[in-house]
Design a protein around this motif. Structure first.
Motif, mmCIF file in Angstrom:
data_model
loop_
_atom_site.group_PDB
_atom_site.id
_atom_site.type_symbol
_atom_site.label_atom_id
_atom_site.label_comp_id
_atom_site.label_asym_id
_atom_site.label_seq_id
_atom_site.Cartn_x
_atom_site.Cartn_y
_atom_site.Cartn_z
ATOM 1 N N GLU A 1 43.927 37.391 54.947
ATOM 2 C CA GLU A 1 44.804 38.478 54.433
ATOM 3 C C GLU A 1 44.368 38.515 52.855
ATOM 4 N N ILE A 2 44.226 37.614 51.968
ATOM 5 C CA ILE A 2 43.988 37.663 50.679
ATOM 6 C C ILE A 2 42.545 38.691 50.680
ATOM 7 N N ALA A 3 41.584 38.191 51.192
ATOM 8 C CA ALA A 3 40.455 38.673 51.257
ATOM 9 C C ALA A 3 40.399 40.245 51.414
ATOM 10 N N ARG A 4 41.352 40.398 52.409
ATOM 11 C CA ARG A 4 41.330 42.003 52.805
ATOM 12 C C ARG A 4 41.936 42.752 51.750
ATOM 13 N N HIS A 5 42.755 42.304 51.289
ATOM 14 C CA HIS A 5 43.338 43.110 49.968
ATOM 15 C C HIS A 5 42.207 43.071 48.768
ATOM 16 N N LEU A 6 41.563 42.154 48.577
ATOM 17 C CA LEU A 6 40.531 42.086 47.611
ATOM 18 C C LEU A 6 39.634 43.124 47.954
ATOM 19 N N LEU A 49 46.335 42.845 42.846
ATOM 20 C CA LEU A 49 46.805 42.100 43.848
ATOM 21 C C LEU A 49 48.338 41.839 43.800
ATOM 22 N N ARG A 50 48.978 42.009 42.583
ATOM 23 C CA ARG A 50 50.242 41.660 42.438
ATOM 24 C C ARG A 50 51.195 42.833 43.011
ATOM 25 N N THR A 51 50.561 43.934 43.166
ATOM 26 C CA THR A 51 51.188 45.133 43.871
ATOM 27 C C THR A 51 51.100 45.139 45.247
ATOM 28 N N ARG A 52 50.293 43.983 45.974
ATOM 29 C CA ARG A 52 50.144 44.037 47.229
ATOM 30 C C ARG A 52 50.712 42.717 47.806
ATOM 31 N N LEU A 53 50.588 41.573 47.151
ATOM 32 C CA LEU A 53 51.014 40.169 47.551
ATOM 33 C C LEU A 53 52.137 39.381 46.656
ATOM 34 N N PRO A 54 52.595 38.468 47.471
ATOM 35 C CA PRO A 54 53.502 37.583 46.490
ATOM 36 C C PRO A 54 52.693 36.833 45.518
ATOM 37 N N ASP A 55 53.236 36.418 44.451
ATOM 38 C CA ASP A 55 52.564 35.733 43.416
ATOM 39 C C ASP A 55 51.778 34.481 43.811
ATOM 40 N N TYR A 56 52.438 33.947 44.817
ATOM 41 C CA TYR A 56 51.706 32.461 45.154
ATOM 42 C C TYR A 56 50.437 32.827 45.876
ATOM 43 N N MET A 57 50.137 33.824 46.460
ATOM 44 C CA MET A 57 48.816 34.265 47.190
ATOM 45 C C MET A 57 47.924 34.825 46.266
ATOM 46 N N ILE A 58 48.273 34.885 44.915
ATOM 47 C CA ILE A 58 47.175 35.395 43.940
ATOM 48 C C ILE A 58 46.127 34.411 43.527
ATOM 49 N N PRO A 59 44.956 34.515 43.854
ATOM 50 C CA PRO A 59 44.069 33.434 43.372
ATOM 51 C C PRO A 59 43.964 33.156 41.812
ATOM 52 N N ALA A 60 43.650 31.766 41.458
ATOM 53 C CA ALA A 60 43.955 31.431 40.145
ATOM 54 C C ALA A 60 42.557 31.768 39.382
ATOM 55 N N ARG A 61 41.467 31.639 40.431
ATOM 56 C CA ARG A 61 40.164 32.185 39.665
ATOM 57 C C ARG A 61 39.484 33.062 40.356
ATOM 58 N N PHE A 62 38.442 33.724 39.948
ATOM 59 C CA PHE A 62 37.684 34.716 40.612
ATOM 60 C C PHE A 62 36.186 34.461 40.354
ATOM 61 N N VAL A 63 35.435 34.426 41.175
ATOM 62 C CA VAL A 63 34.040 33.950 41.128
ATOM 63 C C VAL A 63 33.230 35.271 41.375
ATOM 64 N N SER A 130 50.842 31.055 39.984
ATOM 65 C CA SER A 130 52.172 31.168 39.865
ATOM 66 C C SER A 130 53.303 29.781 40.264
ATOM 67 N N LEU A 131 52.731 28.829 40.744
ATOM 68 C CA LEU A 131 53.481 27.506 40.871
ATOM 69 C C LEU A 131 53.431 26.835 39.576
ATOM 70 N N LEU A 132 52.275 26.965 38.780
ATOM 71 C CA LEU A 132 51.985 26.463 37.658
ATOM 72 C C LEU A 132 52.982 27.302 36.514
ATOM 73 N N ALA A 133 53.015 28.623 36.761
ATOM 74 C CA ALA A 133 53.573 29.384 35.889
ATOM 75 C C ALA A 133 55.377 29.147 35.946
ATOM 76 N N THR A 134 55.701 28.700 37.088
ATOM 77 C CA THR A 134 57.118 28.229 37.245
ATOM 78 C C THR A 134 57.378 26.754 36.494
ATOM 79 N N GLN A 135 56.377 25.771 36.502
ATOM 80 C CA GLN A 135 56.286 25.093 35.660
ATOM 81 C C GLN A 135 56.414 25.222 34.020
ATOM 82 N N LEU A 136 55.577 25.978 33.775
ATOM 83 C CA LEU A 136 55.542 26.603 32.322
ATOM 84 C C LEU A 136 56.984 27.045 32.110
ATOM 85 N N LEU A 137 57.396 27.939 32.758
ATOM 86 C CA LEU A 137 58.916 28.478 32.539
ATOM 87 C C LEU A 137 60.104 27.180 32.155
ATOM 88 N N SER A 138 59.833 26.247 33.133
ATOM 89 C CA SER A 138 60.792 25.217 32.892
ATOM 90 C C SER A 138 60.606 24.551 31.752
#
Length: 205
Positions: A1-6, A49-63, A130-138
């Motif tokens: 699904e993520i690849a399709r949106h990419l 991608l943020r307009t199409r997917l929840p934050d946790y599904m957004i890749p951390a790295r693009f190659v 997004s998961l690390l962003a939650t830790q960052l906010l904490s």
């Protein structure tokens, strides 16, 4: 699904997404091929991608690749995809310039497992998600006593921007305080005592 949106992003012809170990922990890595300039715009792709997917599904790295490897039957050869390399952001390195930025740089480094973080380095380009962003906010809440929404990290993903947000929040809002649990519980007990029904009087003989 993520690849399709990419692949819906202008300039990306094909994409594949895998889970890979990164310095900050396992995260999604997107392999993309197509127009070199568009494929190299990680921030633009992330915003799309943020307009199409929840934050946790957004890749951390693009190659970006010239093309994705294929098996003899034409499918994407996942085993031939290269491991993501450690990439320093292309922005010039700028050291922290005040105590807030210094503290944020320490927090960024600990969460992302990166030794040096410049004030204009993008949290997500360094491997954040997004998961690390939650830790960052904490960690920000503990260090500065301010409560920030998750979208803040996406809108101000570098130390310089976050420092401004934190400074403004501290100047205009009281420090975050834990809820007055004891006071509430006593108040509830008082209410229960007041509202407790009075037992009927015994009948007179």
């Amino acid at each position: 699904e993520i690849a399709r949106h990419l692949e819906a992003y202008p300039g990306i012809a094909e994409a594949e997404v895998l889970l890979h170990p990164l310095p900050a922990g396992e995260a999604l890595v997107a392999y993309i091929a197509g127009d070199p300039e568009r494929c190299g715009d990680a921030e633009g792709i992330r915003d799309f991608l943020r307009t199409r997917l929840p934050d946790y599904m957004i890749p951390a790295r693009f190659v970006p690749l010239s093309q994705l490897p294929r098996t003899p039957n034409g499918k994407i050869d996942r085993g031939a995809l290269p491991l993501p390399k450690e990439v320093r952001p292309q922005t010039p390195f700028v050291s922290p310039r005040n105590p807030v930025e210094t503290t944020l740089a320490e927090i960024f480094g600990q969460i992302l497992n990166v030794e040096k973080v410049g004030v204009f380095d993008n949290f997500f380009d360094l491997g954040g998600h997004s998961l690390l962003a939650t830790q960052l906010l904490s960690r920000i809440r503990d260090a500065f006593q301010v409560e920030l929404p998750l979208r803040t990290i996406f809108e101000a993903p570098h130390i310089a921007g976050l420092a401004e947000v934190i400074t403004t929040a501290r100047a205009g809002s009281p420090a975050v305080q834990p809820p007055p649990i004891t006071r509430v519980s006593r108040e509830r007990r008082r209410i229960r005592r007041v509202t407790k029904p009075t037992p009927p009087s015994p009948p007179k003989g």
